[in-house]
Design an enzyme around this catalytic site. Structure first.
Site, short mmCIF file in Angstrom:
data_model
loop_
_atom_site.label_atom_id
_atom_site.label_comp_id
_atom_site.label_asym_id
_atom_site.label_seq_id
_atom_site.Cartn_x
_atom_site.Cartn_y
_atom_site.Cartn_z
N GLU A 198 -38.07 25.59 0.06
CA GLU A 198 -36.95 25.08 -0.74
C GLU A 198 -36.27 26.30 -1.32
OE1 GLU A 198 -34.72 24.64 -3.56
OE2 GLU A 198 -36.36 23.81 -4.75
N CYS A 202 -32.88 25.34 -9.39
CA CYS A 202 -32.21 25.30 -8.09
C CYS A 202 -31.26 24.12 -8.00
CB CYS A 202 -33.25 25.26 -6.97
SG CYS A 202 -34.54 24.05 -7.21
#
Length: 522
Positions: A287, A321
């Site tokens: 990720e 994020c």
């Protein structure tokens, strides 16, 4: 001290906690600070291990506060951790899956029981406010529970296949890979270490965890939970040290069967490319960040939009994020939106995040602090900084910076596409929604995205066209942030993720297992 009542904190309940929460947290901060300054070990083959050198961890809240000393692991330590995990794999994977689930549920319960201590440490270690820190700890436990549920509900993913006759017995089973490396980031030091580690373990793999050098303390507390829950020696191992030494050695090791990495696009792509050089393909669950847009229609509720953007842009100092870093707002409502966004942002208290009234803490480290100064200098020169855009030296000896809103930044400027990972949001107006959509999608990332409109047709159009893995519509609690296991899956498209499968949903834990078809005739 009397036994504390359990209080569950999620990202969607951050505004309405139990009054006892603050009492418990304040007590835990005092207790945590009393234990600072110790030397903490690595954990390999069920034993504590020290290295010839250590590194100190100072709090970004107060650079005079040494939280602890941690081992500067070496390639030898990594090799030993992988070897002991490999040796433990046969027994752990061969154990009845019900026993693995029971042990991991115990680990999740211990994390919940230790909520306030772990939250207090995390708050000082990385600068999360108390509610964000407590939410991270509870999410760690819930991710583990969610993956245990998946194993139970699917009978450890053992399923019958079609058979040619009564004499043919065909079956699909999923089996673990072996040694799994988890390389976790600083921003969610509980959930993004314990979540993947828990998934790998309950699936039957053995784990080597390497946390970010900014957050070894939280990872040690997580290690204690796994140990105390009864995870056998060698099944879970904890190594600390630099990315180039410890992290790269893990990625290069031929006996590492799979890797979970959360962090930057550049490092994630490096790991993917490096890992592909092995003898055969091995899974990498990566990720890799985001450049998350919010589009605001002229039919939006502007109060919802302003609150949602503020919370997503500046929660954890923009170091998520999933943070909202780009806003495209229709010109008809842009002035109203900007007025409300600036007003809400002006009410943010920045300071020591363990103090109840402070919503924003410091950025994580000197690198982020210097990046902020570089970015805001560029933004002052090329756009209109309508709020913030300065460091806050007056707040003390920590990495404190102001939440920053930028208008009129040229659309070809690099910071529309570069992930800053800081409390900075850029805003522009638009006339045509199709053009706004094109701009929103015109980045290499595709993690989260937000939309505000009270028109059902517009909502469906947005859902049909936006390129991201996690979508939110009219979410004032967070325009692009706030996923919770079982409620929102969390995984990215394009440069934000390597597998197309998201955590906290139906397809995650299976990634830690490989399929085998079994046919028995007779």
């Amino acid at each position: 001290m009397s036994e504390r009542k359990h209080i569950k904190v999620t990202y969607s309940t951050l505004a309405s906690p139990d009054p006892l929460l603050h009492e418990y947290f304040d007590e835990s901060v005092v207790e945590a600070k009393a234990g600072f300054g110790k030397t903490f070990p690595m954990y390999i083959n069920g034993e504590e291990r020290t290295a010839s050198q250590t590194f100190e961890k100072r709090s970004p809240v107060d650079l005079d506060l040494v939280m602890g000393y941690f081992q500067k692991g070496t390639a030898e330590d990594v090799n030993d951790a992988v070897a002991t995990a490999k040796a433990a794999f046969l027994a752990w994977s061969g154990r009845p899956w019900q026993e693995r689930v029971a042990i991991m549920r115990k680990a999740a319960d211990l994390i919940s029981e230790r909520l306030f201590h772990m939250g207090a440490v995390m708050s000082l270690e990385i600068g999360k406010n108390r509610l964000e820190a407590l939410g991270d700890v509870e999410e760690t436990a819930d991710l583990i529970r969610y993956n245990c549920d998946a194993i139970e509900q699917n009978d450890n993913f053992s399923r019958p296949l079609l058979s040619e006759s009564d004499k043919h017995h065909n079956r699909s089973v999923l089996k673990p890979y072996g040694v799994w490396a988890v390389i976790s980031p600083f921003n969610f030091p509980g959930a993004l270490a314990g979540g993947p580690a828990g998934a790998a373990l309950v699936a039957g793999n053995c784990v080597v965890l390497k946390p970010a050098t900014d957050t070894p303390y939280t990872a040690w507390l997580l290690t204690e939970c796994f140990r105390d829950a009864g995870v056998p020696a060698g099944v879970f191992n904890f190594v600390t040290g630099g990315g180039r030494s410890v992290g790269q050695t893990l990625v290069d090791h031929p006996d590492v069967a799979g890797v979970t990495f959360t962090g930057s696009y550049d490092v994630g792509m490096h790991i993917l490319r490096t890992f592909a050089q092995g003898r055969y393909p091995r899974p990498v669950i990566a990720e890799m960040g985001g450049k998350n847009p919010t589009i605001i229609s002229k039919k939006a509720d502007i109060d919802k939009a302003a609150m949602g953007v503020m919370r997503s842009a500046f929660g954890l100092q923009g170091q998520k994020c999933s943070a909202c870093s780009r806003v495209y707002v229709h010109n008809d409502v842009k002035d109203e939106f900007m007025t409300k966004l600036v007003d809400l942002t002006s009410q943010i208290n920045v300071g020591d995040p363990t103090v109840k009234d402070n919503w924003m803490g410091p950025v994580a480290n000197m690198g982020a602090y210097e990046d902020y100064k570089e970015f805001v200098a560029d933004l002052h020169a090329n756009g209109d900084v309508v709020f913030g855009g300065k460091i806050l030296e007056e707040l003390g000896n920590g990495y404190f910076v102001a939440p920053t809103i930028v208008d009129n930044l040229p659309l070809d400027h690099r910071l529309w596409k570069q992930e800053m990972f800081l409390p900075i949001v850029t805003v522009t107006g638009y006339e045509d929604m199709d053009k706004a959509m094109k701009m929103a999608n015109d980045v290499e990332y595709g993690l989260t995205a937000g939309f505000f409109s009270e028109d059902d047709d517009e909502v469906q159009w947005w859902l049909d066209n936006i390129e991201a893995g996690v979508l939110y519509v009219n979410r004032s609690s967070g325009a692009t942030t706030g996923a919770w296991p079982g409620y929102q899956s969390f995984g990215g498209w394009k440069g934000s993720g390597s597998t197309g499968k998201a955590a906290g949903s139906f397809y995650y834990v299976q990634q830690y297992m490989k399929e085998q078809s079994q046919t028995i005739v007779g």
